[in-house]
Design a protein around this motif. Structure first.
Motif, mmCIF file in Angstrom:
data_model
loop_
_atom_site.group_PDB
_atom_site.id
_atom_site.type_symbol
_atom_site.label_atom_id
_atom_site.label_comp_id
_atom_site.label_asym_id
_atom_site.label_seq_id
_atom_site.Cartn_x
_atom_site.Cartn_y
_atom_site.Cartn_z
ATOM 1 N N MET A 1 4.182 4.074 -3.019
ATOM 2 C CA MET A 1 2.748 4.202 -2.737
ATOM 3 C C MET A 1 2.397 3.416 -1.475
ATOM 4 O O MET A 1 2.666 2.225 -1.377
ATOM 5 N N ASP A 2 1.776 4.098 -0.505
ATOM 6 C CA ASP A 2 1.362 3.434 0.717
ATOM 7 C C ASP A 2 0.046 2.692 0.489
ATOM 8 O O ASP A 2 -0.910 3.250 -0.039
ATOM 9 N N ARG A 3 0.032 1.453 0.896
ATOM 10 C CA ARG A 3 -1.177 0.645 0.770
ATOM 11 C C ARG A 3 -1.583 0.133 2.149
ATOM 12 O O ARG A 3 -0.732 -0.072 3.003
ATOM 13 N N PRO A 4 -2.886 -0.120 2.333
ATOM 14 C CA PRO A 4 -3.298 -0.776 3.582
ATOM 15 C C PRO A 4 -2.622 -2.140 3.701
ATOM 16 O O PRO A 4 -2.358 -2.806 2.705
ATOM 17 N N VAL A 5 -2.350 -2.553 4.916
ATOM 18 C CA VAL A 5 -1.636 -3.807 5.149
ATOM 19 C C VAL A 5 -2.617 -4.973 5.182
ATOM 20 O O VAL A 5 -3.626 -4.927 5.885
ATOM 21 N N ILE A 6 -2.316 -5.996 4.406
ATOM 22 C CA ILE A 6 -3.046 -7.257 4.460
ATOM 23 C C ILE A 6 -2.257 -8.221 5.339
ATOM 24 O O ILE A 6 -1.044 -8.355 5.184
ATOM 25 N N ARG A 7 -2.920 -8.879 6.269
ATOM 26 C CA ARG A 7 -2.255 -9.862 7.124
ATOM 27 C C ARG A 7 -2.781 -11.250 6.783
ATOM 28 O O ARG A 7 -3.992 -11.441 6.620
ATOM 29 N N LEU A 8 -1.865 -12.218 6.669
ATOM 30 C CA LEU A 8 -2.246 -13.579 6.294
ATOM 31 C C LEU A 8 -1.606 -14.594 7.229
ATOM 32 O O LEU A 8 -0.512 -14.363 7.751
ATOM 33 N N ARG A 9 -2.253 -15.721 7.391
ATOM 34 C CA ARG A 9 -1.786 -16.806 8.251
ATOM 35 C C ARG A 9 -0.827 -17.668 7.430
ATOM 36 O O ARG A 9 -1.252 -18.459 6.591
ATOM 37 N N ASN A 10 0.469 -17.516 7.676
ATOM 38 C CA ASN A 10 1.499 -18.195 6.892
ATOM 39 C C ASN A 10 1.857 -19.530 7.552
ATOM 40 O O ASN A 10 2.427 -19.559 8.643
ATOM 41 N N THR A 11 1.519 -20.617 6.878
ATOM 42 C CA THR A 11 1.827 -21.938 7.427
ATOM 43 C C THR A 11 3.322 -22.098 7.678
ATOM 44 O O THR A 11 3.736 -22.770 8.637
ATOM 45 N N ALA A 12 4.154 -21.494 6.824
ATOM 46 C CA ALA A 12 5.605 -21.671 6.935
ATOM 47 C C ALA A 12 6.171 -21.082 8.221
ATOM 48 O O ALA A 12 7.197 -21.546 8.727
ATOM 49 N N THR A 13 5.520 -20.054 8.762
ATOM 50 C CA THR A 13 6.030 -19.403 9.970
ATOM 51 C C THR A 13 5.136 -19.640 11.187
ATOM 52 O O THR A 13 5.520 -19.248 12.297
ATOM 53 N N ARG A 14 3.941 -20.234 10.956
ATOM 54 C CA ARG A 14 2.967 -20.468 12.023
ATOM 55 C C ARG A 14 2.455 -19.164 12.631
ATOM 56 O O ARG A 14 2.064 -19.114 13.788
ATOM 57 N N ARG A 15 2.485 -18.089 11.845
ATOM 58 C CA ARG A 15 2.061 -16.785 12.369
ATOM 59 C C ARG A 15 1.140 -16.087 11.370
ATOM 60 O O ARG A 15 1.234 -16.309 10.156
ATOM 61 N N VAL A 16 0.285 -15.223 11.907
ATOM 62 C CA VAL A 16 -0.426 -14.267 11.067
ATOM 63 C C VAL A 16 0.471 -13.049 10.957
ATOM 64 O O VAL A 16 0.827 -12.428 11.968
ATOM 65 N N GLU A 17 0.864 -12.709 9.740
ATOM 66 C CA GLU A 17 1.887 -11.683 9.555
ATOM 67 C C GLU A 17 1.547 -10.789 8.367
ATOM 68 O O GLU A 17 0.750 -11.170 7.492
ATOM 69 N N PRO A 18 2.118 -9.585 8.321
ATOM 70 C CA PRO A 18 1.860 -8.689 7.194
ATOM 71 C C PRO A 18 2.311 -9.327 5.880
ATOM 72 O O PRO A 18 3.382 -9.929 5.806
ATOM 73 N N PHE A 19 1.479 -9.182 4.873
ATOM 74 C CA PHE A 19 1.826 -9.682 3.547
ATOM 75 C C PHE A 19 2.667 -8.634 2.830
ATOM 76 O O PHE A 19 2.227 -7.501 2.621
ATOM 77 N N VAL A 20 3.883 -9.022 2.462
ATOM 78 C CA VAL A 20 4.794 -8.129 1.739
ATOM 79 C C VAL A 20 5.134 -8.798 0.414
ATOM 80 O O VAL A 20 5.918 -9.755 0.378
ATOM 81 N N PRO A 21 4.547 -8.366 -0.694
ATOM 82 C CA PRO A 21 4.819 -9.031 -1.966
ATOM 83 C C PRO A 21 6.263 -8.837 -2.415
ATOM 84 O O PRO A 21 6.895 -7.831 -2.076
ATOM 85 N N ILE A 22 6.756 -9.791 -3.155
ATOM 86 C CA ILE A 22 8.113 -9.681 -3.704
ATOM 87 C C ILE A 22 8.205 -8.474 -4.620
ATOM 88 O O ILE A 22 9.177 -7.715 -4.568
ATOM 89 N N ASP A 23 7.197 -8.261 -5.434
ATOM 90 C CA ASP A 23 7.120 -7.120 -6.340
ATOM 91 C C ASP A 23 5.680 -6.622 -6.331
ATOM 92 O O ASP A 23 4.799 -7.291 -6.862
ATOM 93 N N PRO A 24 5.386 -5.463 -5.729
ATOM 94 C CA PRO A 24 4.008 -4.977 -5.655
ATOM 95 C C PRO A 24 3.349 -4.776 -7.018
ATOM 96 O O PRO A 24 2.122 -4.755 -7.112
ATOM 97 N N ALA A 25 4.170 -4.638 -8.052
ATOM 98 C CA ALA A 25 3.618 -4.482 -9.397
ATOM 99 C C ALA A 25 3.332 -5.833 -10.060
ATOM 100 O O ALA A 25 2.821 -5.875 -11.182
ATOM 101 N N ASN A 26 3.670 -6.920 -9.359
ATOM 102 C CA ASN A 26 3.498 -8.249 -9.949
ATOM 103 C C ASN A 26 3.240 -9.264 -8.834
ATOM 104 O O ASN A 26 4.083 -10.098 -8.522
ATOM 105 N N VAL A 27 2.059 -9.185 -8.221
ATOM 106 C CA VAL A 27 1.690 -10.076 -7.130
ATOM 107 C C VAL A 27 1.238 -11.413 -7.736
ATOM 108 O O VAL A 27 0.385 -11.447 -8.618
ATOM 109 N N ARG A 28 1.834 -12.512 -7.242
ATOM 110 C CA ARG A 28 1.627 -13.813 -7.884
ATOM 111 C C ARG A 28 1.169 -14.863 -6.871
ATOM 112 O O ARG A 28 1.750 -14.977 -5.794
#
Length: 451
Positions: A1-28
């Protein structure tokens, strides 16, 4: 299923990047919650509001059943022990009361409760088990009744906060104790003296250090790897740095949190909040002063989470006027405007989403306004008690009295009523004096008895 992309500011990478959940059926996601010994101050609310909006967006895009949100209570801490000693009250009474206060105050700001709200004292066995794992893997050691994490066994220590170890020693809250192998080593477990809370462990009666609790609770409720971990940027070091180190060492095949989300701090009238400056407020202080929770929420949302937020009385007055106008036109049955969603998906650009709400309101689309604002936790029925119809009746009565005075050519009384309306923040919107809207500083209680 295609979903719109959410972008978040990740402190670990110092970048705003696409959010890719580990499991789209179980976002935690996990948010570090309060230490329950006193009322939540105004700054404590910022990351709660941030994560509330984030959770609303994730549930919109992934489906409510597929998102799990955890926020903890720290109910074992030296500050709590000190408050018990100071007041003579049992620790359990203090933590239960303060946790209840916290939930009431956060609800007053429109925040939904997380799916899980674990208390540290309910996860002592999990903490002990994690410490035992760290010892067996060579990452922890015993010294004078304390169990400590050996920072030099984790080569990536400092990457999250972006600091060199020497700098961290020089400028951070690091307890330098003679029993530490390295000044940066931190306590996992410490002995409890008489009168202090304690639990039996393989190392004697004691209690956990601060950092181990979140690692153990997150792992138990979300698994050794999950999607988003957050908090204020004051927690980045040492708390989150230490959490990440011990969790990655206890479960070396995992990454603990994939995205780290940190919000900037709060100012009050342009200055850092401080009791010495007289600008220190709890959430309850503002609520008791009559500032509606929805107004507080709106002001917080008007600044992007990555920037310092300045709470001012002028912003609160402006927010109140805006919300009253929007509530007067909002109606059920609409859908969320796509441009509001686009703004939220762009690194939670809530100020941009609010700009879109102004556009929708200007177009007169009350149904779309209500549905779109609800995604931000605004214009909800739960928060609407402060903008009741009784207030409007007061305004209408004074406007009618002013019209009657003008018809009778009683210009002095008409002017008095006009001045009263202005003082109450009422803006007359048509030349005949019948139409009106709430303006900055709107306070209809000032009109009681005027007509």
């Amino acid at each position: 299923m295609d979903r719109p992309v959410i972008r978040l500011r990740n402190t670990a990478t110092r970048r705003v990047e696409p959010f890719v959940p580990i499991d789209p059926a179980n976002v935690r996601l996990y948010l570090c919650g309060p230490t329950v010994y006193d009322r939540a101050h105004l700054g404590n609310a910022r990351n709660v509001i941030l994560f509330d909006v984030l959770t609303r967006l994730l549930r919109h895009d992934y489906g409510a059943p597929h998102v799990t949100y955890v926020r903890n209570f720290t109910d074992v801490d030296d500050k709590i022990n000190a408050r018990a000693a100071e007041t003579g009250r049992p620790i359990a009474d203090i933590t239960a009361e303060t946790a209840r206060w916290y939930l009431e105050d956060m609800a007053a700001l429109g925040n939904a409760e997380p799916d899980h709200m674990p208390r540290a004292t309910g996860y002592i066995p999990q903490m002990i088990a994690m410490i035992e794992d760290l010892i067996s893997r060579g990452h922890a050691y015993a010294a004078e009744g304390h169990l400590l994490f050996a920072v030099d066994t984790f080569p990536n220590y400092g990457q999250l906060s972006g600091r060199a170890v020497d700098d961290m020693i020089a400028g951070a809250r690091v307890e330098v104790a003679p029993y530490k192998r390295d000044p940066m080593d931190f306590v996992l477990w410490k002995p409890s003296g008489e009168g202090e809370p304690g639990w039996d462990s393989p190392w004697g009666r004691g209690r956990p250090g601060w950092h181990i609790e979140c690692s153990a609770m997150a792992k138990d409720l979300l698994g050794p790897s999950f999607d988003i971990h957050g908090g204020g940027n004051d927690l980045l070091f040492p708390h989150h740095e230490n959490e990440r180190a011990q969790s990655c060492c206890a479960d070396p095949e995992t990454e603990f949190a994939r995205v780290w989300l940190h919000n900037e701090m709060l100012l009050v009238e342009g200055r850092k909040m401080s009791k010495s400056l007289g600008n220190f407020f709890t959430v309850r202080d503002l609520l008791d002063r009559g500032v509606p929770g929805e107004v507080i929420r709106f002001v917080f949302l008007s600044t992007h989470y990555s920037k310092p937020m300045d709470w001012t009385e002028a912003k609160a007055r402006e927010a109140e006027g805006t919300l009253r106008r929007w509530r007067a036109m909002a109606e059920p049955g609409g859908g969320v405007d796509p441009r509001v969603l686009d703004a939220l998906r762009d690194d939670l650009n809530v100020p941009g989403a609010i700009a879109e709400l102004h556009r929708i309101a200007k177009a007169g689309d009350g149904a779309t306004l209500a549905a779109s604002a609800a995604l931000l936790g605004l214009l909800t029925p739960e928060l609407g008690h402060w903008a009741g119809a009784g207030d409007d009746n007061l305004v209408e009565a004074v406007l009618a009295a002013r019209l009657a005075a003008r018809a009778e050519k009683d210009w002095a009384r008409a002017d008095t009523l006009r001045d009263a309306l202005l003082a109450a923040g009422v803006v007359v919107t048509d030349g005949k004096g019948r139409g009106w809207e709430a303006g900055p500083g709107y306070d209809p209680s000032k009109l009681e008895g005027v007509a």
